[in-house]
Design an enzyme around this catalytic site. Structure first.
Site, mmCIF file in Angstrom:
data_model
loop_
_atom_site.group_PDB
_atom_site.id
_atom_site.type_symbol
_atom_site.label_atom_id
_atom_site.label_comp_id
_atom_site.label_asym_id
_atom_site.label_seq_id
_atom_site.Cartn_x
_atom_site.Cartn_y
_atom_site.Cartn_z
ATOM 1 N N GLY A 81 56.169 -48.809 49.704
ATOM 2 C CA GLY A 81 54.903 -48.957 48.988
ATOM 3 C C GLY A 81 54.281 -50.346 49.115
ATOM 4 O O GLY A 81 53.354 -50.682 48.396
ATOM 5 N N ASN A 88 57.229 -37.448 50.218
ATOM 6 C CA ASN A 88 57.741 -37.678 48.861
ATOM 7 C C ASN A 88 56.538 -38.010 47.983
ATOM 8 O O ASN A 88 56.031 -39.125 48.022
ATOM 9 C CB ASN A 88 58.752 -38.841 48.894
ATOM 10 C CG ASN A 88 59.227 -39.237 47.510
ATOM 11 O OD1 ASN A 88 58.988 -38.517 46.531
ATOM 12 N ND2 ASN A 88 59.902 -40.371 47.420
ATOM 13 N N TRP A 89 56.107 -37.026 47.221
ATOM 14 C CA TRP A 89 54.893 -37.227 46.408
ATOM 15 C C TRP A 89 55.133 -38.118 45.191
ATOM 16 O O TRP A 89 54.183 -38.515 44.527
ATOM 17 C CB TRP A 89 54.361 -35.873 45.913
ATOM 18 C CG TRP A 89 53.689 -35.050 46.952
ATOM 19 C CD1 TRP A 89 53.454 -35.385 48.261
ATOM 20 C CD2 TRP A 89 53.119 -33.746 46.768
ATOM 21 N NE1 TRP A 89 52.796 -34.369 48.901
ATOM 22 C CE2 TRP A 89 52.581 -33.347 48.001
ATOM 23 C CE3 TRP A 89 53.029 -32.873 45.688
ATOM 24 C CZ2 TRP A 89 51.945 -32.119 48.184
ATOM 25 C CZ3 TRP A 89 52.408 -31.646 45.862
ATOM 26 C CH2 TRP A 89 51.869 -31.277 47.103
ATOM 27 N N LYS A 90 56.394 -38.363 44.872
ATOM 28 C CA LYS A 90 56.727 -39.145 43.667
ATOM 29 C C LYS A 90 56.028 -38.516 42.450
ATOM 30 O O LYS A 90 55.899 -37.302 42.395
ATOM 31 C CB LYS A 90 56.360 -40.617 43.873
ATOM 32 C CG LYS A 90 56.985 -41.153 45.176
ATOM 33 C CD LYS A 90 56.920 -42.625 45.333
ATOM 34 C CE LYS A 90 57.606 -43.009 46.640
ATOM 35 N NZ LYS A 90 57.723 -44.435 46.841
ATOM 36 N N GLU A 98 64.010 -45.859 43.789
ATOM 37 C CA GLU A 98 63.314 -45.933 42.493
ATOM 38 C C GLU A 98 64.187 -45.363 41.378
ATOM 39 O O GLU A 98 64.146 -45.819 40.241
ATOM 40 C CB GLU A 98 61.951 -45.218 42.586
ATOM 41 C CG GLU A 98 60.954 -46.081 43.369
ATOM 42 C CD GLU A 98 59.861 -45.333 44.090
ATOM 43 O OE1 GLU A 98 59.641 -44.138 43.814
ATOM 44 O OE2 GLU A 98 59.225 -45.952 44.968
ATOM 45 N N SER A 145 56.586 -47.392 54.007
ATOM 46 C CA SER A 145 55.255 -47.633 54.578
ATOM 47 C C SER A 145 55.046 -46.967 55.947
ATOM 48 O O SER A 145 54.391 -47.532 56.828
ATOM 49 C CB SER A 145 54.960 -49.126 54.642
ATOM 50 O OG SER A 145 55.012 -49.693 53.342
ATOM 51 N N GLU A 157 65.808 -46.454 53.666
ATOM 52 C CA GLU A 157 64.568 -46.988 53.117
ATOM 53 C C GLU A 157 64.792 -48.392 52.572
ATOM 54 O O GLU A 157 65.254 -48.550 51.430
ATOM 55 C CB GLU A 157 64.057 -46.090 51.982
ATOM 56 C CG GLU A 157 63.794 -44.667 52.402
ATOM 57 C CD GLU A 157 62.797 -43.986 51.468
ATOM 58 O OE1 GLU A 157 61.787 -43.499 51.966
ATOM 59 O OE2 GLU A 157 63.031 -43.974 50.239
ATOM 60 N N GLY A 207 56.055 -41.707 51.579
ATOM 61 C CA GLY A 207 55.526 -41.692 50.221
ATOM 62 C C GLY A 207 54.010 -41.659 50.226
ATOM 63 O O GLY A 207 53.385 -40.610 50.381
ATOM 64 N N HIS A 215 67.189 -41.927 45.516
ATOM 65 C CA HIS A 215 66.041 -42.742 45.915
ATOM 66 C C HIS A 215 66.131 -44.100 45.213
ATOM 67 O O HIS A 215 66.577 -44.188 44.070
ATOM 68 C CB HIS A 215 64.736 -42.030 45.536
ATOM 69 C CG HIS A 215 63.544 -42.698 46.135
ATOM 70 N ND1 HIS A 215 62.980 -43.829 45.587
ATOM 71 C CD2 HIS A 215 62.823 -42.411 47.245
ATOM 72 C CE1 HIS A 215 61.953 -44.203 46.344
ATOM 73 N NE2 HIS A 215 61.840 -43.358 47.358
HETATM 74 P P1 PGA Z 1 56.133 -45.308 50.987
HETATM 75 O O1 PGA Z 1 57.361 -44.663 50.163
HETATM 76 O O2 PGA Z 1 55.948 -44.470 52.228
HETATM 77 O O3 PGA Z 1 54.957 -45.226 50.047
HETATM 78 O O4 PGA Z 1 56.509 -46.710 51.319
HETATM 79 C C1 PGA Z 1 58.487 -44.132 50.803
HETATM 80 C C2 PGA Z 1 59.493 -43.627 49.802
HETATM 81 O O5 PGA Z 1 59.650 -44.249 48.742
HETATM 82 O O6 PGA Z 1 60.136 -42.577 50.012
#
Ligand code: PGA
Length: 261
Positions: free
Chosen positions: A175, A11-13, A99, A214, A169, A235, A97
């Site tokens: 993150g 997931n490149w966001k 976010e 993470s 998640e 991510g 997600h």
């Molecule tokens: P992260 O993000 O691996 O940077 O913790 C995962 C995600 O939000 O899909």
């Protein structure tokens, strides 16, 4: 890991311009072109999807988006439809997600409409669920996550449910460098499978459940040895093609071992 296909999705966001995405694809493909034991997905920003379509054509890497509209088309400024994603060869789409839930106010009802639209158009939704730290500390994590699953999947046929992917998640692990312990991640993935079982019966055994938060090349193998964890949504550690390829290879070696037992 039963008979389920494993999935490692990046997931490149909101990272990578078109040039950066193309550069990444060339380097990444070179590293993973022989990996066939699991499904590899890159979920890129909308602007990078069309260029990636050309780079990834006929490769082992699938293309995914990070969101989409529940509407087919029309006056929805700023939105992207399922048809538009199919047009650029997307086969996966991340929905719900944390976010998007936390920063853009997405609610279960809207996520449910998006999941229905993805399934109706042939896209594979990666439905994200997960609790925040307060909910976990109150001991209500399982209840919250099950409720998210039930609401997001309401009114969907058993047959369609067998085509989804779920990503657990925990928000406190995204993150932050804090990974849930493999045992905690396994416990929640088992809870999700039990919830799915209530919705669809035995078909729940076929649904891939991923862990996210993470995940790195160093911890993927331990997570994947758990019986209900079938892959990862990654991510930060998916942003560098060489280290993400290493993560994919580490995952593939565990998947091969488990299958070969
Ligand atoms: P992260 O993000 O691996 O940077 O913790 C995962 C995600 O939000 O899909």
């Amino acid at each position: 890991m039963a008979n389920r296909r494993s999935v490692i999705a990046g997931n490149w966001k909101m990272f990578k311009t078109v040039n950066e995405a193309e550069d990444y694809a060339v380097k990444f493909l070179e590293e993973v072109k022989d990996v066939t034991d699991l499904d590899i997905v890159l979920c890129a920003p909308f602007t990078a999807l069309n260029p990636l379509k050309n780079e990834l054509e006929e490769s082992v890497v699938h293309l995914g988006a990070q969101n989409m509209s529940w509407a087919d088309q029309g006056a929805y400024t700023g939105e992207i439809s399922a048809q538009m994603l199919l047009d650029v060869a997307c086969t996966y789409v991340i929905l719900g997600h944390s976010e998007r839930r936390e920063m853009f106010g997405e609610k279960d009802e809207e996520i449910n409409k998006k999941v229905q639209k993805a399934l109706a158009t042939g896209l594979t939704p990666i439905l994200c669920v997960g609790e925040n730290l307060n909910v976990r500390e109150e001991g209500k994590a399982a209840e919250r996550v099950s409720s998210q699953v039930v609401h997001a999947l309401s009114s969907i046929s058993k047959e369609d449910l067998s085509r989804i992917v779920i990503a657990y998640e925990p928000i406190w692990a995204i993150g932050t460098g804090k990974t849930a312990s493999s045992k905690d991640a396994q416990d929640m993935c088992a809870t999700i499978r039990a919830t799915l079982n209530g919705l669809m019966g035995l078909g729940a055994e076929q649904v891939p459940i991923l862990y996210g938060g993470s995940v790195k090349a160093e911890n993927i193998a331990e997570l994947l040895t758990e019986p209900d964890i079938d892959g990862a949504l990654v991510g930060g550690a998916s942003l560098d093609p060489i280290s993400f390829a290493k993560l994919v290879h580490n995952a593939a070696s565990v998947v091969t071992q488990v299958e070969g037992r």
